[in-house]
Structures are given as structure tokens and as C-alpha cells.
Enzyme design. Sequence first.
Site, PDB file in Angstrom:
ATOM      1  N   GLY A   1       6.750   0.593  12.928  1.00  0.00           N
ATOM      2  CA  GLY A   1       5.472   1.159  11.735  1.00  0.00           C
ATOM      3  C   GLY A   1       5.350  -0.293  11.004  1.00  0.00           C
TER       4      GLY A   1
ATOM      5  N   ARG B   1       8.691   8.615  21.665  1.00  0.00           N
ATOM      6  CA  ARG B   1       7.543   7.951  22.502  1.00  0.00           C
ATOM      7  C   ARG B   1       7.136   6.288  21.880  1.00  0.00           C
ATOM      8  NH1 ARG B   1       6.030  10.675  17.962  1.00  0.00           N
ATOM      9  NH2 ARG B   1       4.127   9.193  16.372  1.00  0.00           N
TER      10      ARG B   1
ATOM     11  N   ARG C   1      12.265  11.947  -4.004  1.00  0.00           N
ATOM     12  CA  ARG C   1      12.221  10.905  -5.561  1.00  0.00           C
ATOM     13  C   ARG C   1      12.046  11.480  -6.426  1.00  0.00           C
ATOM     14  NH1 ARG C   1       6.437   8.491  -3.393  1.00  0.00           N
ATOM     15  NH2 ARG C   1       7.364   6.980  -1.791  1.00  0.00           N
TER      16      ARG C   1
ATOM     17  N   CYS D   1       4.463   3.070  -4.213  1.00  0.00           N
ATOM     18  CA  CYS D   1       3.656   1.982  -3.928  1.00  0.00           C
ATOM     19  C   CYS D   1       3.601   1.078  -5.032  1.00  0.00           C
ATOM     20  CB  CYS D   1       3.104   1.481  -2.556  1.00  0.00           C
ATOM     21  SG  CYS D   1       1.391   2.288  -2.734  1.00  0.00           S
TER      22      CYS D   1
ATOM     23  N   SER E   1      -4.017  -0.109   4.227  1.00  0.00           N
ATOM     24  CA  SER E   1      -2.434  -0.195   3.989  1.00  0.00           C
ATOM     25  C   SER E   1      -1.171   0.739   3.757  1.00  0.00           C
ATOM     26  CB  SER E   1      -2.003  -0.940   4.269  1.00  0.00           C
ATOM     27  OG  SER E   1      -1.886  -1.597   2.692  1.00  0.00           O
ATOM     28  N   GLY E   2      -1.791   0.940   2.615  1.00  0.00           N
ATOM     29  CA  GLY E   2      -1.102   2.403   1.922  1.00  0.00           C
ATOM     30  C   GLY E   2      -1.110   3.576   2.828  1.00  0.00           C
TER      31      GLY E   2
ATOM     32  N   PRO F   1     -24.659  -0.531  14.086  1.00  0.00           N
ATOM     33  CA  PRO F   1     -25.539   0.759  13.485  1.00  0.00           C
ATOM     34  C   PRO F   1     -24.787   2.009  14.684  1.00  0.00           C
ATOM     35  CG  PRO F   1     -27.004  -0.595  12.524  1.00  0.00           C
ATOM     36  CD  PRO F   1     -26.075  -1.548  13.256  1.00  0.00           C
TER      37      PRO F   1
ATOM     38  N   LYS G   1       2.590  11.358 -10.152  1.00  0.00           N
ATOM     39  CA  LYS G   1       3.500  10.767  -9.084  1.00  0.00           C
ATOM     40  C   LYS G   1       3.983   9.405 -10.179  1.00  0.00           C
ATOM     41  CE  LYS G   1       3.128  11.224  -3.795  1.00  0.00           C
ATOM     42  NZ  LYS G   1       2.890  10.715  -2.520  1.00  0.00           N
TER      43      LYS G   1
ATOM     44  N   HIS H   1      -2.654  -3.740  -3.384  1.00  0.00           N
ATOM     45  CA  HIS H   1      -2.667  -3.199  -4.779  1.00  0.00           C
ATOM     46  C   HIS H   1      -2.411  -3.570  -5.533  1.00  0.00           C
ATOM     47  CE1 HIS H   1      -2.060   0.799  -2.418  1.00  0.00           C
ATOM     48  NE2 HIS H   1      -0.668   0.967  -2.733  1.00  0.00           N
TER      49      HIS H   1
ATOM     50  N   ASN I   1       1.580  -3.859  -1.252  1.00  0.00           N
ATOM     51  CA  ASN I   1       2.368  -3.349  -1.317  1.00  0.00           C
ATOM     52  C   ASN I   1       3.333  -2.355   0.220  1.00  0.00           C
ATOM     53  OD1 ASN I   1      -0.583  -2.947   0.138  1.00  0.00           O
ATOM     54  ND2 ASN I   1      -0.054  -1.386   1.133  1.00  0.00           N
TER      55      ASN I   1
END
Length: 340
Positions: free
Chosen positions: A12, A39, A99, A130, A160-161, A180, A215, A243, A316
Site C-alpha cells: 500500500g 492476493r 488510538r 495524519c 492520498s489520505g 465529457p 479524532k 495536508h 501526509n
Amino acid sequence: MGYKVVVVGATGNVGREMLNILAERAFPVDEIAALASRRSLGTEVSFGDRTLKTQDLDAFDFTGWDMALFAIGSDATKTYAPKAAAAGCVVIDNSSLYRYDPDVPLVVPEVNPDAVEGYAKKNIIANPNCSTAQMVVALKPLHDRAKIKRVVVSTYQATSGAGKEGVDELWDQTKSIYNPTDEVKPSKFQKQIAFNVIPHIDVFMEDGSTKEEWKMVVETKKIVDPSIKVTATCVRVPVFVGHSESINIEFEEFLDEDEARDILREAPGIMVIDKREDGGYVTPIECVGDFATFISRIRQDSTIENGLNIWCVSDNLRKGAALNAVQIAETLGNRVLKKA
């Protein structure tokens, strides 16, 4: 002698960045394993000048490994983190799962490094959200000087967050604007993200806040000081990485903007770029790939007593996730495990 390190979720965005940063910072690794789901078995990932093949997370034995950096989301973490911890491997988790657990330290090494010593209760350390991570790096040195009463923060958070799917959706929708006939409807986000902003990250809560906003409140209190009042508005913007945050701070005593600028310049993890001229500030595209949290637009807020405004920008995927996890590993090694 170095450490035996596992990166869980190595294929990832955050997992790959963890491997990059471990190599960049010359973390003392004797042995490293890159794990992924079945996978993705055998997928190649980079670690410095080496190429690693991912191993099957389901079949992996964590016994004898020192640290595992997790980047696989809360659901999978719930299954695998306790297994790693029970095998004696210290888990550094990037998900939100632990957390808010009082027995799990929530750590930003520039802010509360001593907290890592509480890892032993569950053999787990949590990485903060983040948006929180970069903010508390900026708040802590100012809090130490003038004690913060209240923070009002508005975030401008990169796609990307939301993972690779968020980045892909921005890219595909942006292309479709110019073609379009190839319409890309919202899938990862609630509304079109290309050429738009969305004041909605995570789910809505009963009081009208989103969970992302909640958070930031709870994590700031746990990491910095439970007496600080925080209110947040979190917004997704059409940026790939980086960010940004507009932070308004109210202190218990007066703090001059020039002194604040000097304090932040000397603070760990911070780079101050603050010139009152065209371009004399940092934008998200300029922070990509950097370790620092950048502070600009430092100025007095004359509408409240003892007020200050700052602009805060950070990568981030780095400080907001992978870098902070590696810094936790470094702190754990230096303060507790002491093998290297």
C-alpha cells in the site's frame, strides 16, 4: 546489532513509504520482512537498493521479530496485531483501532516521546491520525511557552489520505473534465473531488461533527494536554499529497508573533518559511517527500486575547503516517529496546 523489522501492508501507499523511510533514515535493520495479503503474495517492493518479495500475512510467524509496522486498516489490524503482540513483537499501528485505548500510548516523538515506555501493557503503540500528527508538532513548543487554551483548526486534506482509490478518483475525474464523454462519478468520495472541495471526511456523528474532526479533538488532548479545547472542520481538497491546516490558537498568556516564530524555528521536526511577500509560504506541493512539518503565515490574532494564527503543511504519507511510525520505532529502540 540491529532489529528484525516487519512491515505489514507493504504494497500500500503507506507501507511502501515506511520501507522507503526506514532505508532513507538508515534504521538499524538486521532483517526485514514485507507482508501483504495473499492476493498480493510475491509482489516486489523496494527497500533502499534491495528488492523484497512480499510474504503472506496469514502464514507469517512474528516470533523472534522485534517490531512490526502495521499499515493495513482497522479491520485487519484487529485480527493480526494481537497475534504479533502476543508473539513478543512490538506493534506500531497506523490505523485508528488502538488510538483511544487508555492502555496503548499514542505517540508523536517530537511531542511525547516518553509515552513509548507505556507500550508494554499491550505490546502496541498507536500512530495518530495524519491531520493530528502535524498539528501537534506545531502546538507543543508553543504550549510549553504560553499554555494553549483553545484551538480552532480548518484542514485542507489531500486525496492520498483516503488511499490509492482517492488519488485515482481525483486523477480520473480531472481527466474526464476535459473529456465529457468519459464521466467518472464519485465512488471513494461523497461528491466530485476534481475542481471541488468536500467538507466531509469519515462518517458523521450525532453532534454534526465528522469522525475525522472528532479524532483531532480527542487525539490532541491525549498527546499534548487534556485541558486544551479543540474544534475542527476537516475538508477534502483536490490535492494528491500534502495536508494543509489553518490553525487559530488562543493562549492563557500573551505570546508575541516574533517570539512564536523563533520558538518554532528551534522546535524539532519543524521548518519555518514565513516571509511576508508573494510566495513567502509553503504549499502542499512543496512539502511532498520532505520529513519536516512546515509553518508559515505566523501572525497575531487581534480579535481575541492572546491569539495567534499559523499555516501548517506536511506530507501526509510521511509525517502523517509512515515517517511518524518510523520515528516511533527509532524512539522505542533508543529508549527501551536498545539493541542497536
